[in-house]
Design a protein around this motif. Structure first.
Motif, PDB file in Angstrom:
ATOM      1  N   THR A  84     -35.958 -78.812 -82.295  1.00  0.00           N
ATOM      2  CA  THR A  84     -36.959 -77.949 -81.652  1.00  0.00           C
ATOM      3  C   THR A  84     -37.216 -76.704 -82.503  1.00  0.00           C
ATOM      4  N   GLU A  85     -38.494 -76.436 -82.751  1.00  0.00           N
ATOM      5  CA  GLU A  85     -38.859 -75.292 -83.599  1.00  0.00           C
ATOM      6  C   GLU A  85     -39.577 -74.201 -82.825  1.00  0.00           C
ATOM      7  N   SER A  86     -39.755 -74.405 -81.510  1.00  0.00           N
ATOM      8  CA  SER A  86     -40.476 -73.429 -80.685  1.00  0.00           C
ATOM      9  C   SER A  86     -40.163 -73.718 -79.222  1.00  0.00           C
ATOM     10  N   VAL A  87     -40.562 -72.765 -78.375  1.00  0.00           N
ATOM     11  CA  VAL A  87     -40.443 -72.990 -76.927  1.00  0.00           C
ATOM     12  C   VAL A  87     -41.269 -74.220 -76.541  1.00  0.00           C
ATOM     13  N   ASP A  88     -42.464 -74.310 -77.124  1.00  0.00           N
ATOM     14  CA  ASP A  88     -43.346 -75.440 -76.785  1.00  0.00           C
ATOM     15  C   ASP A  88     -42.696 -76.789 -77.102  1.00  0.00           C
TER      16      ASP A  88
END
Ligand code: SF4
Ligand code: FE
Length: 492
Positions: A84-88
């Motif tokens: 995962t690279e972001s909240v999204d």
């Protein structure tokens, strides 16, 4: 000329590639006291493989939902392999899980690997910071290979545990938790067993992790590593499910969900060698607890999968009400509202946990732990109530229907067609099929995924209550109350 098919070693891109990649592995799989020749062709095992195949199909149909661009390879990869690279990215996992639950009506088995990837990504980084080890780089290399090849990863956490009042090194049999039995120049040898292993036979690699907090005397149990599913020394003992042998009968009605099922097996690890480049923790016992906590934080909100499965069961209950001609009755409508309310509460808490994600020191994103535990705790209860309401709306035929053999029988078939009929215009077979689906999900094969796994998967209810108690900040709440009540007891 025919298209060339998938060949061993090629990247796995499509569901056909995936199915071919499983063939001919000569795994030591046991079911009904017999060694299974080819799991792919076994009628009881195949529906669980189909459920994973659906994750490849979804990635092709909806790359926005089920793939992501990986910073590790620079290419799009299946979301189940993505860091995962972001909240999204964390939120997108939940959206994908709901859709797959809805598509398969069962456990599609890949979230354990996904959540292991993300928790190990940050834990290996933290171990290296503390000890100057090289685990994170090794893990990234492994992950790069897995992403490029499109492998399915299983995550193996749950040990068999023996006497639950004792820790790993206190057991009279030291093998009841997976441990390192030998350290060699080129790697380690591990032994033990992992229970309830979701999708293990359908995977390509297994990420072995400790199951609980460890002490200094448990050093040999503090092992994280990746082993190929085909490794010699691995035996898989298949967990049978309620009504599983219906898949071996002719016809497609009585199974309820002919296409999909979940899979759990016990893995016996009998002295399996693991080279150093696949070892991601060796003896740093104090990192077992953070790993378990991070993995369960991810995994307990992954259980929004059950809201997708719940969509199917709610739909089935609404259909049976339609077929019976009672869809307008106020109590029927109210029960369907209640089912939806419970189902969306599961989804809402899981999504909230993901929306509250934060960046770890390693740079990936991790969801909120409290809300994830609340989500999973709902899951230990609400599917049971949704299942109860589905059976209520289904009526007694959900468990007294004759078999498909009578429905298609020359003499009995027409009689049953007449006497099992419901509302005009509804084919009797449709009514029977939806009742069998409800049976499948509340008492049959997929009740394993929808009910028992909801209770115990990612930790039994008490495990969440312990975490909720730990994370609840009771002192902060007491302070808030004191301030508004005008209590000054000198502690503020
Ligand atoms: Fe994924 Fe749900 Fe199955 Fe766990 S139970 S692997 S979260 S589908
Ligand atoms: Fe699970």
């Amino acid at each position: 000329m025919a298209e060339p098919g998938w060949a061993k070693g090629d990247p796995i891109r499509t569901s056909d590639d995936y199915l071919e990649s499983l063939r001919g592995r000569d795994l030591d799989v046991w079911l009904f006291g017999e060694r299974v020749d080819e799991p792919l062709d076994h009628p009881i095992i195949r529906p669980s493989i189909n459920a994973i195949a659906e994750t490849f199909d979804l990635a092709e149909r909806r790359p926005d939902l089920a793939t992501a661009k990986s910073a590790i390879t620079g290419e799009r990869v299946n979301r189940f392999l993505h860091v995962t690279e972001s909240v999204d990215d964390v939120v997108a996992q939940n959206r994908m899980q709901r859709e797959l639950g809805r598509l398969t009506g069962t456990c599609f088995q890949r979230c354990v690997g996904m959540d292991a990837v993300n928790s190990l990504y940050s834990v290996t980084f933290d171990v290296d910071e503390a000890h100057g080890t090289q685990y994170h780089a090794r893990f990234r290399n492994f992950l790069e290979m897995a992403q490029r090849q499109g492998y399915v990863l299983g995550g193996a956490m749950t040990d068999v545990k023996g006497d639950r009042s004792k820790g790993p090194s206190e057991q009279s049999d030291p093998d009841l938790f997976v441990r390192i039995v030998e350290r060699r120049d080129d790697g380690v040898v591990i032994r033990g067993a992992k229970a309830h292993q979701t999708g293990c036979i359908n995977s390509h690699w297994i990420l072995v992790m400790p199951t609980m907090r460890l002490t200094a005397s448990d050093r040999d149990y503090a092992v994280v590593c990746a082993i190929p599913v085909e490794a010699s020394g691995l035996t898989y003992i298949y967990g049978r499910q309620a009504c599983d042998t219906r898949a071996m009968e002719p016809g497609s009605i009585d199974v309820g969900n002919a296409q999909y099922s979940g899979q759990e097996a016990m893995i016996i690890i009998d002295d399996v060698f693991v080279p150093w480049d696949k070892v991601f923790l060796d003896g740093e016992h104090e990192f077992a607890a953070p790993l378990v906590e991070r993995f369960t934080a991810y995994h307990r909100r992954s259980y929004v999968c059950k809201s997708g499965v719940g969509d199917v069961l709610i739909g089935a209950a609404a259909l049976v009400a339609d077929y019976n001609g009672v869809e307008r009755a106020s109590h029927v409508r109210d029960k369907l509202v209640e089912m939806n309310h419970l189902n969306e509460t599961i989804y809402g808490t899981g999504m909230a946990a993901s929306h509250e994600s934060f960046r770890t020191a390693a740079g990936n994103y991790e969801n909120d732990g409290m809300l994830a535990n609340v989500c999973k705790h709902h899951v230990t209860r609400f599917p049971f109530e949704i299942g109860r309401l589905a059976q209520d709306l289904a009526g007694g035929f959900v468990s007294t229907l004759p078999s498909e053999a009578e429905l298609t029988h020359e003499r009995l078939g027409p009689l049953l067609d007449k006497y099992l009929a419901a509302k005009d215009g509804v084919p009797t077979e449709h009514r029977v099929r939806v009742l069998r689906l409800i049976e499948n999900m509340t008492m049959g094969r997929n009740a394993v995924g929808y009910l028992t796994e909801s209770m115990h998967g990612a930790g039994s209810p008490q495990a969440q209550r312990i975490q909720i108690a730990r994370l609840a900040d009771m002192e902060g709440k007491k302070e808030a109350a004191k301030r508004l009540a005008g209590i000054d007891d000198g502690t503020r």
